[in-house]
Design a protein around this motif. Sequence first.
Motif, PDB file in Angstrom:
ATOM      1  N   LEU A 104       5.386  -4.107   0.280  1.00  0.00           N
ATOM      2  CA  LEU A 104       4.559  -3.007   0.765  1.00  0.00           C
ATOM      3  C   LEU A 104       4.661  -1.789  -0.145  1.00  0.00           C
ATOM      4  O   LEU A 104       3.660  -1.090  -0.401  1.00  0.00           O
ATOM      5  CB  LEU A 104       4.960  -2.636   2.198  1.00  0.00           C
ATOM      6  N   GLN A 105       5.884  -1.524  -0.650  1.00  0.00           N
ATOM      7  CA  GLN A 105       6.075  -0.386  -1.553  1.00  0.00           C
ATOM      8  C   GLN A 105       5.309  -0.573  -2.858  1.00  0.00           C
ATOM      9  O   GLN A 105       4.715   0.370  -3.392  1.00  0.00           O
ATOM     10  CB  GLN A 105       7.562  -0.178  -1.829  1.00  0.00           C
ATOM     11  N   ARG A 106       5.326  -1.808  -3.378  1.00  0.00           N
ATOM     12  CA  ARG A 106       4.603  -2.080  -4.618  1.00  0.00           C
ATOM     13  C   ARG A 106       3.104  -1.910  -4.426  1.00  0.00           C
ATOM     14  O   ARG A 106       2.364  -1.618  -5.376  1.00  0.00           O
ATOM     15  CB  ARG A 106       4.909  -3.499  -5.111  1.00  0.00           C
ATOM     16  N   ALA A 107       2.673  -2.112  -3.193  1.00  0.00           N
ATOM     17  CA  ALA A 107       1.249  -1.939  -2.886  1.00  0.00           C
ATOM     18  C   ALA A 107       0.916  -0.498  -2.521  1.00  0.00           C
ATOM     19  O   ALA A 107      -0.226  -0.188  -2.165  1.00  0.00           O
ATOM     20  CB  ALA A 107       0.847  -2.866  -1.751  1.00  0.00           C
ATOM     21  N   GLY A 108       1.934   0.376  -2.618  1.00  0.00           N
ATOM     22  CA  GLY A 108       1.700   1.786  -2.326  1.00  0.00           C
ATOM     23  C   GLY A 108       1.659   2.123  -0.856  1.00  0.00           C
ATOM     24  O   GLY A 108       1.175   3.188  -0.472  1.00  0.00           O
ATOM     25  N   ARG A 109       2.170   1.240  -0.036  1.00  0.00           N
ATOM     26  CA  ARG A 109       2.145   1.457   1.423  1.00  0.00           C
ATOM     27  C   ARG A 109       3.548   1.859   1.891  1.00  0.00           C
ATOM     28  O   ARG A 109       4.252   1.134   2.564  1.00  0.00           O
ATOM     29  CB  ARG A 109       1.660   0.186   2.120  1.00  0.00           C
ATOM     30  N   GLU A 110       3.954   3.044   1.482  1.00  0.00           N
ATOM     31  CA  GLU A 110       5.306   3.535   1.719  1.00  0.00           C
ATOM     32  C   GLU A 110       5.637   3.679   3.212  1.00  0.00           C
ATOM     33  O   GLU A 110       6.732   3.333   3.651  1.00  0.00           O
ATOM     34  CB  GLU A 110       5.497   4.890   1.022  1.00  0.00           C
ATOM     35  N   LYS A 111       4.698   4.214   3.968  1.00  0.00           N
ATOM     36  CA  LYS A 111       4.954   4.427   5.392  1.00  0.00           C
ATOM     37  C   LYS A 111       5.168   3.099   6.129  1.00  0.00           C
ATOM     38  O   LYS A 111       6.056   2.979   6.983  1.00  0.00           O
ATOM     39  CB  LYS A 111       3.791   5.197   6.025  1.00  0.00           C
ATOM     40  N   GLU A 112       4.355   2.104   5.795  1.00  0.00           N
ATOM     41  CA  GLU A 112       4.506   0.804   6.444  1.00  0.00           C
ATOM     42  C   GLU A 112       5.830   0.151   6.066  1.00  0.00           C
ATOM     43  O   GLU A 112       6.480  -0.489   6.897  1.00  0.00           O
ATOM     44  CB  GLU A 112       3.346  -0.113   6.054  1.00  0.00           C
ATOM     45  N   ALA A 113       6.242   0.326   4.806  1.00  0.00           N
ATOM     46  CA  ALA A 113       7.521  -0.219   4.352  1.00  0.00           C
ATOM     47  C   ALA A 113       8.682   0.420   5.110  1.00  0.00           C
ATOM     48  O   ALA A 113       9.615  -0.262   5.549  1.00  0.00           O
ATOM     49  CB  ALA A 113       7.680  -0.003   2.855  1.00  0.00           C
ATOM     50  N   ALA A 114       8.612   1.721   5.290  1.00  0.00           N
ATOM     51  CA  ALA A 114       9.671   2.432   6.022  1.00  0.00           C
ATOM     52  C   ALA A 114       9.715   1.984   7.483  1.00  0.00           C
ATOM     53  O   ALA A 114      10.788   1.841   8.081  1.00  0.00           O
ATOM     54  CB  ALA A 114       9.444   3.941   5.931  1.00  0.00           C
ATOM     55  N   ALA A 115       8.515   1.725   8.041  1.00  0.00           N
ATOM     56  CA  ALA A 115       8.443   1.295   9.451  1.00  0.00           C
ATOM     57  C   ALA A 115       9.064  -0.084   9.633  1.00  0.00           C
ATOM     58  O   ALA A 115       9.739  -0.341  10.639  1.00  0.00           O
ATOM     59  CB  ALA A 115       6.990   1.283   9.912  1.00  0.00           C
TER      60      ALA A 115
END
Length: 373
Positions: A104-115
């Motif tokens: 998710l982080q590599r895809a730029g989805r930081e908030k979802e990764a943290a969740a």
Amino acid sequence: MKYSNIGGQAVMEGVMMRNGALYAVAVRTADNQITVQTDAHHSAAGKVRKIPIVRGVVAFVDSLVLGMKALMFSADRFAEESEKELEERLAQEQKKAEKKAEKLQRAGREKEAAAVLEKAGENAQKERETLRERSRSGNGKSEDSDNTVLLTLTVIISLVVSVALFMMLPYFLSRLLKGIGAPEAVISIMEGVLRLAIFFGYMLLISKMKDIQRTFMYHGAEHKCINCIEHGLELNVENVRKSSKEHKRCGTSFLLFVMIVSIVFFLFIRTPDPVMRIVIRLLLIPVVAGVSYEFIRLAGLYDNRFVNALSKPGLALQGLTTREPDDAQIEVGIASVEAVFNWKKYLNENFGAHYVLTEADEPRGGKELYTLR
């Protein structure tokens, strides 16, 4: 051989033993420890213990209720994870969550990764708290096992299925012979043959199941522990190992007597009315159970040629329902016996042994849950 008044049954990865109103369930848990629960079970059979036949019916239902309760407890305990197993599983789940978060982080989805990481942490914390709570309370999922409604329904369903399979199915199958003009005596005999065939077929079928075979090993451990002390031997792994895995008071023998007694009753008690034939069979089931109980009780109280001869068919059938246990299973059986029965005192009184008795030898009283390490 001396009657000891203790009896029991195999449960999932364990043994239940009963001595009077006190019973204990010992289970080998997933972390290879032995968990023992003791409690009191006051039977209604005590009120009618001097009335032949009736006491057998009450004792049968009572044993079925207690057996189901013990089986539920053992299933709950065996299914529980140890702290080590829980941490290993949580570590694997944490790795999966981290890999998912990285994607998710590599895809730029930081908030979802943290969740994802936060949710994994919350779930792990909840499971650790649940395990700690179970350890403190000594209950865990076994609270469901104490649910009276569930237990009652389980017993009723078990009885209905047993009656349908072993009593009514042979009757309806044998009535098919009526269509080819077979006399009533032949039909009655065929009903008995079919009842025995279904019973033996059922026993043979379940004896081939791998999961059931382990339960049958614990069944053997239960018998061997009782035989060990009733033959005057010190209760230890070595002596239990060399004791017999067949016992005259076994429930398997009781079931065989039920089949045989029912054949005799239904062969001689007849009526031309089809509806009454079914009603009579249903009404006679408690009587059949009561008479069969008297045979088992006789076998337990006496040791002579006549009683031993009556017991041989049941002992032979136990070849299907018992297996030789390993030492770890024997240890579980011993733990269950010692929780409800002072075998040293019993050997002193009945076999002239000279054990020095201590308070630690007395069975535990009341409700208690403990682990042997």
